[in-house]
Design a protein around this motif. Structure first.
Motif, PDB file in Angstrom:
ATOM      1  N   GLU A 163       0.865   1.660   2.485  1.00  0.00           N
ATOM      2  CA  GLU A 163       0.931   2.221   1.130  1.00  0.00           C
ATOM      3  C   GLU A 163       0.569   1.166   0.085  1.00  0.00           C
ATOM      4  OE1 GLU A 163       0.994   5.048  -1.610  1.00  0.00           O
ATOM      5  OE2 GLU A 163       1.266   5.409   0.510  1.00  0.00           O
ATOM      6  N   GLN A 164       1.070  -0.046   0.261  1.00  0.00           N
ATOM      7  CA  GLN A 164       0.749  -1.136  -0.673  1.00  0.00           C
ATOM      8  C   GLN A 164      -0.749  -1.453  -0.649  1.00  0.00           C
ATOM      9  OE1 GLN A 164       3.317  -4.586  -0.089  1.00  0.00           O
ATOM     10  NE2 GLN A 164       4.973  -3.202   0.491  1.00  0.00           N
ATOM     11  N   ILE A 165      -1.327  -1.470   0.540  1.00  0.00           N
ATOM     12  CA  ILE A 165      -2.760  -1.757   0.664  1.00  0.00           C
ATOM     13  C   ILE A 165      -3.575  -0.652   0.000  1.00  0.00           C
ATOM     14  CG2 ILE A 165      -4.678  -1.948   2.304  1.00  0.00           C
ATOM     15  CD1 ILE A 165      -2.646  -3.349   4.211  1.00  0.00           C
ATOM     16  N   LYS A 166      -3.215   0.593   0.250  1.00  0.00           N
ATOM     17  CA  LYS A 166      -3.952   1.722  -0.344  1.00  0.00           C
ATOM     18  C   LYS A 166      -3.849   1.698  -1.862  1.00  0.00           C
ATOM     19  CE  LYS A 166      -4.035   4.946   3.486  1.00  0.00           C
ATOM     20  NZ  LYS A 166      -3.764   6.320   3.913  1.00  0.00           N
ATOM     21  N   GLU A 167      -2.679   1.351  -2.383  1.00  0.00           N
ATOM     22  CA  GLU A 167      -2.493   1.265  -3.835  1.00  0.00           C
ATOM     23  C   GLU A 167      -3.381   0.144  -4.407  1.00  0.00           C
ATOM     24  OE1 GLU A 167       1.066   0.200  -6.956  1.00  0.00           O
ATOM     25  OE2 GLU A 167       1.584   1.283  -5.118  1.00  0.00           O
TER      26      GLU A 167
ATOM     27  N   LEU B 182      -9.822  -7.449   6.243  1.00  0.00           N
ATOM     28  CA  LEU B 182     -10.106  -8.690   5.520  1.00  0.00           C
ATOM     29  C   LEU B 182     -11.595  -8.846   5.227  1.00  0.00           C
ATOM     30  CD1 LEU B 182      -7.618 -11.041   7.350  1.00  0.00           C
ATOM     31  CD2 LEU B 182      -7.371  -9.977   5.096  1.00  0.00           C
ATOM     32  N   GLU B 183     -12.428  -8.304   6.084  1.00  0.00           N
ATOM     33  CA  GLU B 183     -13.865  -8.327   5.813  1.00  0.00           C
ATOM     34  C   GLU B 183     -14.186  -7.416   4.631  1.00  0.00           C
ATOM     35  OE1 GLU B 183     -17.853  -6.863   8.078  1.00  0.00           O
ATOM     36  OE2 GLU B 183     -16.461  -8.074   9.255  1.00  0.00           O
ATOM     37  N   PHE B 184     -13.481  -6.293   4.543  1.00  0.00           N
ATOM     38  CA  PHE B 184     -13.668  -5.344   3.449  1.00  0.00           C
ATOM     39  C   PHE B 184     -13.219  -5.943   2.122  1.00  0.00           C
ATOM     40  CE2 PHE B 184     -11.617  -1.946   0.882  1.00  0.00           C
ATOM     41  CZ  PHE B 184     -12.767  -1.294   0.471  1.00  0.00           C
ATOM     42  N   ASP B 185     -12.039  -6.605   2.138  1.00  0.00           N
ATOM     43  CA  ASP B 185     -11.502  -7.179   0.897  1.00  0.00           C
ATOM     44  C   ASP B 185     -10.490  -8.269   1.243  1.00  0.00           C
ATOM     45  OD1 ASP B 185      -9.983  -7.733  -1.445  1.00  0.00           O
ATOM     46  OD2 ASP B 185     -10.518  -5.782  -2.262  1.00  0.00           O
ATOM     47  N   ARG B 186     -10.837  -9.486   0.955  1.00  0.00           N
ATOM     48  CA  ARG B 186      -9.951 -10.624   1.265  1.00  0.00           C
ATOM     49  C   ARG B 186      -8.643 -10.570   0.466  1.00  0.00           C
ATOM     50  NH1 ARG B 186     -11.410 -13.416   5.606  1.00  0.00           N
ATOM     51  NH2 ARG B 186     -13.627 -13.750   5.790  1.00  0.00           N
ATOM     52  N   GLY B 187      -8.632  -9.843  -0.624  1.00  0.00           N
ATOM     53  CA  GLY B 187      -7.412  -9.718  -1.430  1.00  0.00           C
ATOM     54  C   GLY B 187      -6.274  -9.049  -0.682  1.00  0.00           C
ATOM     55  N   ILE B 188      -6.597  -8.291   0.356  1.00  0.00           N
ATOM     56  CA  ILE B 188      -5.574  -7.630   1.167  1.00  0.00           C
ATOM     57  C   ILE B 188      -4.696  -8.679   1.852  1.00  0.00           C
ATOM     58  CG2 ILE B 188      -5.217  -6.158   3.203  1.00  0.00           C
ATOM     59  CD1 ILE B 188      -7.721  -4.576   2.288  1.00  0.00           C
ATOM     60  N   ALA B 189      -5.245  -9.869   2.093  1.00  0.00           N
ATOM     61  CA  ALA B 189      -4.473 -10.941   2.731  1.00  0.00           C
ATOM     62  C   ALA B 189      -3.217 -11.270   1.929  1.00  0.00           C
ATOM     63  CB  ALA B 189      -5.340 -12.189   2.901  1.00  0.00           C
ATOM     64  N   VAL B 190      -3.296 -11.197   0.625  1.00  0.00           N
ATOM     65  CA  VAL B 190      -2.134 -11.492  -0.226  1.00  0.00           C
ATOM     66  C   VAL B 190      -1.015 -10.493   0.071  1.00  0.00           C
ATOM     67  CG1 VAL B 190      -1.300 -11.615  -2.601  1.00  0.00           C
ATOM     68  CG2 VAL B 190      -3.550 -12.532  -2.016  1.00  0.00           C
TER      69      VAL B 190
END
Length: 66
Positions: free
Chosen positions: A57-61, A13-21
């Motif tokens: 996989e979804q996060i990496k994509e 989440l520190e790297f990218d808050r969009g991952i929270a979605v």
């Protein structure tokens, strides 16, 4: 940043808050909980009964297509 099963929720989440979605779409609605920050992705998925490989996989994509 390479995200793996061992990456903590806080690091992601520190790297990218969009991952929270992505996490919330997969049933992890506690992404803002202080207790979850230190959990690895694998631990968090296990607690919620979610397939970690699918979420990873979804996060990496997501990260690859930014």
């Amino acid at each position: 940043m390479e995200i793996t099963k061992e990456t903590t929720m806080g690091e992601m989440l520190e790297f990218d808050r969009g991952i929270a979605v992505i996490l919330m779409q997969n049933g992890m609605h506690c992404v803002g909980c202080p207790a979850s920050i230190g959990e690895t992705l694998e631990e968090a998925c296990m607690v919620h009964g979610i397939n970690c490989d699918d979420v990873l996989e979804q996060i990496k994509e997501y990260v690859a297509n930014k």
